[in-house]
Structure formats: C-alpha cells, structure tokens
Enzyme design. Structure first.
Site, PDB file in Angstrom:
ATOM      1  N   CYS A   7      30.683 -17.512  -0.785  1.00  0.00           N
ATOM      2  CA  CYS A   7      29.800 -18.444  -1.478  1.00  0.00           C
ATOM      3  C   CYS A   7      28.372 -17.959  -1.262  1.00  0.00           C
ATOM      4  CB  CYS A   7      29.996 -19.856  -0.932  1.00  0.00           C
ATOM      5  SG  CYS A   7      28.928 -21.035  -1.768  1.00  0.00           S
ATOM      6  N   CYS A  23      24.476 -19.680  -8.757  1.00  0.00           N
ATOM      7  CA  CYS A  23      25.757 -19.236  -8.196  1.00  0.00           C
ATOM      8  C   CYS A  23      25.689 -17.769  -7.739  1.00  0.00           C
ATOM      9  CB  CYS A  23      26.894 -19.422  -9.201  1.00  0.00           C
ATOM     10  SG  CYS A  23      28.519 -19.237  -8.448  1.00  0.00           S
TER      11      CYS A  23
END
Ligand code: PYC
Length: 314
Positions: A92, A241
């Site tokens: 992530c 992201c």
C-alpha cells in the site's frame, strides 16, 4: 470466542487525504517466518482485530490499517502488513508513506532512508528534507494492454492490466467526469467493471484483479492526469494510490509514453498528488512514488466486554 485486548494503541495519519491507522501497541504477536506467513496468521487468528480496528464504529470504509512486525530481512527496520475493511493488501503506497511519518512521530526512524518488509517484497522509503516521503516500491509490471470486456450498462470497455504491488484494471471512460460530486456514479461504474472481472480469469489463476482505476484529464498544469481508484472493499482511494500510480507507470512505459526517470504527476479526485518515476534495476521496472502525509491523532481504541460493536461492522 474471539479474544480482544483491553485496548490497542494507534496513530492516525492521512496521505494526500487517504487515511492510514498504524497499530503501535496492544496487538498480540503474529507468528510466521515470512511476511506472507504472518499475513496468513493474521487472517486465521486475528481477523476480528482487523475488523475491530478499521471498520465502523472505530474506523470507516476508507481506513487502511498497518500492523508493524519485526523485520524479516537484515537491512529492514520492520515488517508491515496492510489491511482494510475486507482483508489484507500486498502493498500500500499511501499507507507506507503514512507509516514513515508515523515512525518519525514516534522517534523510531533510525535514519532518513529505511527498508521495510511486506508480504509482496521489501520496499524502501526516504524521508525528504521538505517532509515528503519517497517510496521505492516492489517492481511493477504491465501484464497486458487493451483487454476488451463487456460490462452491462457500459458496453465494451477497453483496459490494461498491471501490477504495482496489487493488481489493477486501468481504463478511461471519457463521458464520466472524475469529480468528487460524481463519486456515487464512479463507484457504481467501477463496481460493475469489478464484477465482470471477478467472473473472468484474466490473470490465469496467478492472482486477483481487485482494484479498478479510471483515468481522465487533470484539473490543471500541476498534474499529468487525474484518477479514481476503486479499492477491494468498495471504498475509493482519496489519494492517487501509490500502487495504482506504480501500475500506471508500468503501462505508460509499455506504451512507450514514459521514459525511465521521467516524472509522472498523478492527481486524485480530491486533488491529492503523487509524483512517480521508474528506474530499471536488474531487468525490472522499479517505481518511486513521492507524496506527503500528516499525523492527525494518537489514540487508544478500547474494547470493553459489554460493547456489542467492539468487533466492528461494515
Ligand atoms: O496507495 O497503494 C495505495 C493504496 C492501495 C489501496 C489504498 N491505497
């Protein structure tokens, strides 16, 4: 009966608008020789704590949790397993930037350049002089370009499949404005694409395409493109992201539209911005992503036995 500790200590940050909740104390030790084994242990023995920490009422659908573990590699300062409202992530990007700022807040960043182990490989991070963080992600890969899928209500949708630490389907739908005021429709459309992908096996059994990423024009001259990313649990990424931007870099490079070292400025629908570029190392494309995160609060989540909602809900 799942067992809950009395409390879990957390630090909340956001990276370009997207929240990260780092577990600092109170989580039972998580066994496993490798980070993948530890992720399996979490899913098997502590999934109730994942839900309790990131889901409502203590969290919400966009919160990504980060559990720190002892490192696996000699050069790493820690291991980290990221989790969300439905399960566990490979890597992530926004979360790693939040973890680095959290370690800085705790005074546990041993140097400005560190390595951390994740279930999909060792990643690096550098705390820059201006407070931003540059991550060195796991290698990215463009798997295939211009796949055509039939989506009910949308017709034929053409998209690329790429890995940036998670698997992405990347596409553009020019008639759909990538604006915060349009989030309901963006979620509905990306969910329909996701449902079709779930029925197909475009990775031939090698994984799951669990993120859908839409691209459109940026709002101005400070970014090259704007995106909207549907995450596996149905939330959208408020930041551009990190793993999705890494996947985008691999696609641009495969199309001959981005040279090594060339910067790509990715904006999200909230206006958050990452800058990314690729290097080639041992024949692999390694993405760097730079972004900013801010620690927002420190707290103790309490789990008193008579709280019927201590296990969280979606
Ligand atoms: O920044 O890589 C990322 C990410 C994945 C899911 C939410 N954020």
């Amino acid at each position: 009966m799942p067992r809950f500790p009395e409390s879990i200590q957390i630090i909340d940050s956001h990276t370009e608008g997207e929240p990260t909740r780092v577990v600092v104390e109170g989580w039972p030790p998580c066994s496993g020789e490798t980070m993948e084994e530890r992720r399996e242990t979490l899913g098997r023995d502590f999934d109730h704590l994942r839900r309790a920490v990131v889901c409502e009422p203590r969290g919400h659908e966009a919160v990504v949790g980060a559990l720190l573990t002892p490192p696996i590699s000699e050069a790493s300062i820690a291991g980290v397993i990221f989790f969300n409202n439905i399960g566990y992530l490979g890597m992530c990007g926004h979360g790693l930037i939040g973890v680095v700022k959290t370690l800085e807040e705790l005074g546990s960043l041993e140097s400005r350049r560190v390595h951390l182990d994740t279930p999909v490989g060792t990643v690096g991070a550098q705390l820059e002089d201006d407070g931003s963080v540059t991550i060195r992600n796991v290698p990215a890969l463009c798997r295939s370009l211009d796949n055509q899928i039939e989506v009910p209500g949308l017709g034929t949708v053409k998209g690329d499949i790429a890995w940036g630490g998670n698997w992405f389907f990347l596409t553009s739908l020019p008639d759909l404005p990538l604006e915060l005021t349009n989030v309901g429709e963006l979620l509905a459309v990306t969910q329909s694409i996701r449902s079709v992908l779930d029925e197909m096996d475009l990775l031939a059994g090698e994984g799951e395409i669990d993120h859908v990423e839409l691209f459109g024009p940026s709002s101005g001259r400070t970014a090259d493109s704007r995106n909207f990313v549907l995450c596996p649990g149905g939330a959208y990424d408020r930041s551009p992201c990190g793993t999705g931007t890494s996947a985008k870099l691999a696609v641009l490079h495969a199309r001959g539209e981005l040279a090594l070292q060339e910067e790509w400025r990715q904006e999200s629908i909230t206006g958050g911005r990452f800058v990314g570029w690729l290097t080639e190392e041992e024949g692999q494309l390694v993405p760097r992503i730079r972004g900013r995160a801010w620690v927002m609060s420190r707290g103790h989540l309490r789990f008193v036995p008579d709280d019927p909602f201590r296990g969280g809900f979606r």
